[in-house]
Motif scaffolding. Sequence first.
Motif, PDB file in Angstrom:
ATOM      1  N   LYS A 118      -8.455  33.620  12.014  1.00 55.31           N
ATOM      2  CA  LYS A 118      -8.971  32.592  12.911  1.00 55.31           C
ATOM      3  C   LYS A 118      -9.089  31.239  12.219  1.00 55.31           C
ATOM      4  CE  LYS A 118     -11.714  35.917  15.590  1.00 55.31           C
ATOM      5  NZ  LYS A 118     -13.086  36.356  15.956  1.00 55.31           N
ATOM      6  N   GLU A 119      -9.289  31.249  10.911  1.00 54.75           N
ATOM      7  CA  GLU A 119      -9.422  30.000  10.166  1.00 54.75           C
ATOM      8  C   GLU A 119      -8.114  29.212  10.143  1.00 54.75           C
ATOM      9  OE1 GLU A 119     -12.388  28.868   8.818  1.00 54.75           O
ATOM     10  OE2 GLU A 119     -13.162  30.560   9.985  1.00 54.75           O
ATOM     11  N   HIS A 120      -7.020  29.867  10.507  1.00 53.41           N
ATOM     12  CA  HIS A 120      -5.742  29.169  10.579  1.00 53.41           C
ATOM     13  C   HIS A 120      -5.575  28.421  11.892  1.00 53.41           C
ATOM     14  CE1 HIS A 120      -3.676  30.529   6.871  1.00 53.41           C
ATOM     15  NE2 HIS A 120      -4.533  31.542   6.964  1.00 53.41           N
ATOM     16  N   MET A 121      -6.630  28.375  12.685  1.00 54.05           N
ATOM     17  CA  MET A 121      -6.657  27.588  13.916  1.00 54.05           C
ATOM     18  C   MET A 121      -7.816  26.609  13.855  1.00 54.05           C
ATOM     19  SD  MET A 121      -6.027  30.142  17.163  1.00 54.05           S
ATOM     20  CE  MET A 121      -7.290  31.333  16.692  1.00 54.05           C
ATOM     21  N   VAL A 122      -7.641  25.438  14.492  1.00 54.50           N
ATOM     22  CA  VAL A 122      -8.746  24.542  14.779  1.00 54.50           C
ATOM     23  C   VAL A 122      -8.480  23.966  16.169  1.00 54.50           C
ATOM     24  CG1 VAL A 122      -7.633  22.599  13.569  1.00 54.50           C
ATOM     25  CG2 VAL A 122     -10.085  22.538  14.045  1.00 54.50           C
ATOM     26  N   LEU A 123      -9.504  23.963  17.001  1.00 56.25           N
ATOM     27  CA  LEU A 123      -9.373  23.501  18.381  1.00 56.25           C
ATOM     28  C   LEU A 123     -10.029  22.132  18.521  1.00 56.25           C
ATOM     29  CD1 LEU A 123     -10.337  26.814  20.262  1.00 56.25           C
ATOM     30  CD2 LEU A 123      -8.210  26.228  19.089  1.00 56.25           C
ATOM     31  N   GLN A 155     -15.429  33.198  19.880  1.00 58.51           N
ATOM     32  CA  GLN A 155     -14.585  33.860  18.884  1.00 58.51           C
ATOM     33  C   GLN A 155     -14.810  33.344  17.462  1.00 58.51           C
ATOM     34  OE1 GLN A 155     -12.412  36.427  19.275  1.00 58.51           O
ATOM     35  NE2 GLN A 155     -13.061  36.640  21.411  1.00 58.51           N
ATOM     36  N   ASN A 156     -15.735  32.403  17.305  1.00 53.43           N
ATOM     37  CA  ASN A 156     -16.024  31.824  15.996  1.00 53.43           C
ATOM     38  C   ASN A 156     -14.780  31.160  15.390  1.00 53.43           C
ATOM     39  OD1 ASN A 156     -17.780  31.130  13.916  1.00 53.43           O
ATOM     40  ND2 ASN A 156     -17.292  32.956  12.726  1.00 53.43           N
ATOM     41  N   ILE A 157     -14.120  30.342  16.219  1.00 60.33           N
ATOM     42  CA  ILE A 157     -12.947  29.580  15.798  1.00 60.33           C
ATOM     43  C   ILE A 157     -13.395  28.148  15.513  1.00 60.33           C
ATOM     44  CG2 ILE A 157     -10.648  28.762  16.469  1.00 60.33           C
ATOM     45  CD1 ILE A 157     -10.554  31.107  18.477  1.00 60.33           C
ATOM     46  N   PRO A 158     -12.960  27.529  14.426  1.00 57.88           N
ATOM     47  CA  PRO A 158     -13.331  26.133  14.162  1.00 57.88           C
ATOM     48  C   PRO A 158     -12.953  25.228  15.330  1.00 57.88           C
ATOM     49  CG  PRO A 158     -12.289  27.094  12.234  1.00 57.88           C
ATOM     50  CD  PRO A 158     -12.130  28.098  13.335  1.00 57.88           C
ATOM     51  N   VAL A 159     -13.859  24.307  15.703  1.00 54.09           N
ATOM     52  CA  VAL A 159     -13.624  23.443  16.860  1.00 54.09           C
ATOM     53  C   VAL A 159     -14.255  22.076  16.639  1.00 54.09           C
ATOM     54  CG1 VAL A 159     -15.667  24.334  18.067  1.00 54.09           C
ATOM     55  CG2 VAL A 159     -13.801  23.268  19.383  1.00 54.09           C
ATOM     56  N   LEU A 160     -13.568  21.030  17.082  1.00 55.09           N
ATOM     57  CA  LEU A 160     -14.094  19.674  17.125  1.00 55.09           C
ATOM     58  C   LEU A 160     -14.091  19.215  18.579  1.00 55.09           C
ATOM     59  CD1 LEU A 160     -12.956  19.984  14.136  1.00 55.09           C
ATOM     60  CD2 LEU A 160     -12.758  17.493  14.141  1.00 55.09           C
ATOM     61  N   THR A 161     -15.103  18.471  18.980  1.00 54.19           N
ATOM     62  CA  THR A 161     -15.191  18.040  20.375  1.00 54.19           C
ATOM     63  C   THR A 161     -15.103  16.524  20.481  1.00 54.19           C
ATOM     64  OG1 THR A 161     -17.615  17.950  20.312  1.00 54.19           O
ATOM     65  CG2 THR A 161     -16.601  20.027  21.009  1.00 54.19           C
ATOM     66  N   ILE A 162     -14.656  16.076  21.661  1.00 52.87           N
ATOM     67  CA  ILE A 162     -14.611  14.647  21.968  1.00 52.87           C
ATOM     68  C   ILE A 162     -15.350  14.410  23.277  1.00 52.87           C
ATOM     69  CG2 ILE A 162     -12.423  14.349  20.765  1.00 52.87           C
ATOM     70  CD1 ILE A 162     -11.011  14.261  23.432  1.00 52.87           C
ATOM     71  N   ALA A 163     -15.728  13.171  23.529  1.00 52.62           N
ATOM     72  CA  ALA A 163     -16.471  12.825  24.745  1.00 52.62           C
ATOM     73  C   ALA A 163     -15.597  13.016  25.977  1.00 52.62           C
ATOM     74  CB  ALA A 163     -16.960  11.385  24.657  1.00 52.62           C
ATOM     75  N   LYS A 164     -16.224  13.445  27.062  1.00 52.53           N
ATOM     76  CA  LYS A 164     -15.481  13.731  28.288  1.00 52.53           C
ATOM     77  C   LYS A 164     -14.898  12.483  28.931  1.00 52.53           C
ATOM     78  CE  LYS A 164     -17.962  17.999  29.420  1.00 52.53           C
ATOM     79  NZ  LYS A 164     -18.776  18.729  30.414  1.00 52.53           N
ATOM     80  N   ASN A 165     -15.472  11.314  28.645  1.00 52.20           N
ATOM     81  CA  ASN A 165     -14.974  10.105  29.299  1.00 52.20           C
ATOM     82  C   ASN A 165     -13.862   9.418  28.506  1.00 52.20           C
ATOM     83  OD1 ASN A 165     -16.526   9.107  27.185  1.00 52.20           O
ATOM     84  ND2 ASN A 165     -17.333   7.385  28.367  1.00 52.20           N
ATOM     85  N   ILE A 166     -13.251  10.156  27.588  1.00 47.38           N
ATOM     86  CA  ILE A 166     -12.084   9.645  26.856  1.00 47.38           C
ATOM     87  C   ILE A 166     -10.853  10.350  27.405  1.00 47.38           C
ATOM     88  CG2 ILE A 166     -10.965   9.372  24.618  1.00 47.38           C
ATOM     89  CD1 ILE A 166     -13.753   9.600  23.342  1.00 47.38           C
ATOM     90  N   GLY A 167     -10.037   9.622  28.149  1.00 49.85           N
ATOM     91  CA  GLY A 167      -8.829  10.213  28.712  1.00 49.85           C
ATOM     92  C   GLY A 167      -7.833  10.589  27.625  1.00 49.85           C
ATOM     93  N   GLY A 168      -7.029  11.596  27.894  1.00 46.98           N
ATOM     94  CA  GLY A 168      -6.094  12.096  26.888  1.00 46.98           C
ATOM     95  C   GLY A 168      -5.177  11.036  26.328  1.00 46.98           C
ATOM     96  N   ARG A 169      -4.606  10.197  27.200  1.00 46.27           N
ATOM     97  CA  ARG A 169      -3.655   9.188  26.726  1.00 46.27           C
ATOM     98  C   ARG A 169      -4.343   8.036  26.000  1.00 46.27           C
ATOM     99  NH1 ARG A 169      -3.967   9.460  32.135  1.00 46.27           N
ATOM    100  NH2 ARG A 169      -4.670   7.636  33.324  1.00 46.27           N
ATOM    101  N   PHE A 170      -5.684   7.987  26.059  1.00 51.49           N
ATOM    102  CA  PHE A 170      -6.458   6.977  25.332  1.00 51.49           C
ATOM    103  C   PHE A 170      -7.204   7.591  24.143  1.00 51.49           C
ATOM    104  CE2 PHE A 170      -5.955   5.067  29.511  1.00 51.49           C
ATOM    105  CZ  PHE A 170      -5.821   3.713  29.269  1.00 51.49           C
ATOM    106  N   SER A 171      -6.827   8.800  23.742  1.00 53.34           N
ATOM    107  CA  SER A 171      -7.675   9.566  22.824  1.00 53.34           C
ATOM    108  C   SER A 171      -7.221   9.578  21.371  1.00 53.34           C
ATOM    109  CB  SER A 171      -7.758  11.026  23.313  1.00 53.34           C
ATOM    110  OG  SER A 171      -6.510  11.687  23.174  1.00 53.34           O
TER     111      SER A 171
END
Length: 432
Positions: A169-174, A189-205
């Motif tokens: 699982k450490e070979h993934m990061v979401l 699943q205890n997979i590494p994850v980073l989050t972004i704010a919901k008001n940031i559109g994908g093409r502006f991210s």
Amino acid sequence: MGVEPLEIVMLTFNQYFDKNPELRHLAHPTKKALDNVFGIINAEYRAKKSGYYRLPFEEKALKDSKQYITDHQALLKQIKNLVIIGIGGSSLGLKAIDSILQHLPVRKEITLTFLEHTDPIEIQKSLFGISKEDTLFVIISKSGTTIETSSLMKYVIWRYELLASQESKEHMVLITDEDSPLHLLAQDQNIPVLTIAKNIGGRFSVLSSVGILPLMLLGYDVNALLQGAAAFEQRFFERKEEHLLKKAIFLAKNREHFPINILFSYSSALKDFNSWYVQLWGESLGKLDIYGKKVGLTPIGLIGSIDQHSFLQLIAQGLMDKTVTFISLNRTKYAEPKIPDLKCKYLESTDFVNNTSFAKLLNLQQIATMETIQNEGIPTDHIEIDELCEGSVGKLIIYFELLTSCVGGIFNINSYDQPAVEFGKIRLREMF
């Protein structure tokens, strides 16, 4: 490297205005018009309508990315392949920046692969020779349910048995929105994850963790990238980059005359940047306005001098329905290689370029093309980049994002959603 200047040379479309006196007023919009457009963007910024405005000044992406790297130092020392699983805004910005900057000596010897297409041939080709042991899979999806990304993620999980153990699982990061289905999966699943704010559109991210983490893993100076973007954005909000407002007003108010906007980039390093621009411009501005009228502008990305031989004829003597923005590099920074002073029988007519740097040749080709187009009365403007480095790329990114927001504001549309794309997703589900 430090932040390098981004010089914007605005030609204000004068060639066209001289031949069309009834539109000459658009060359110099009134102070009231400039104030109105700036007011729209300033209101968006204050209301936090889109989170991209604040990304150059925030430290969340930097802190989250540094923490991830610190927590996984042993694994990252083994990584030779970085596989990005994402589509559209989840991959185009990152691909654009790496393509522009990969000549820099700080770039680590890590192979960057993009898995973004559900074409079975492309999937097999992209993953050929990829082994789990020396690979990090970066799965990027804001919603967490993008069908291309989720399907490709399922495939690599199955193919490389990534859920078989915690080590796998450490070979993934979401990277995803907070509390999205993908975020919930990572927590479960205890997979590494980073989050972004919901008001940031994908093409502006791209200036969020979506771009910052992979770019940091590749060795780039992401601080300089963000500082470059912040410097230009701050000048914009201090009303020191009025040319951007003037350009937005011209493009928006004259959209019936010029519905097609061409980005003519004179460097092959900018090919993927053109693709990022095409998505940003097309998906943001092709909308129904507040009155239910369809509006939009059509983006086209070209590379000089290659596309001079395929598109210049159409621009110069085809329908007068296009504007052209040129991007070029300061040729004095790229003096090598040169065309050798080699004379060949029967090729005497080409000797006039001998002993000239290729950068100078490309620069003069750009000027010749621009002057040819201007002489036809076609609106043009010009962006000259002093040097391709993290700081200048940050400025270039935020320049086009701000320009898109300004045009969208004049259009009276929401530049940050994509309802027609969502309709397509619904239709696909119904077909299944």
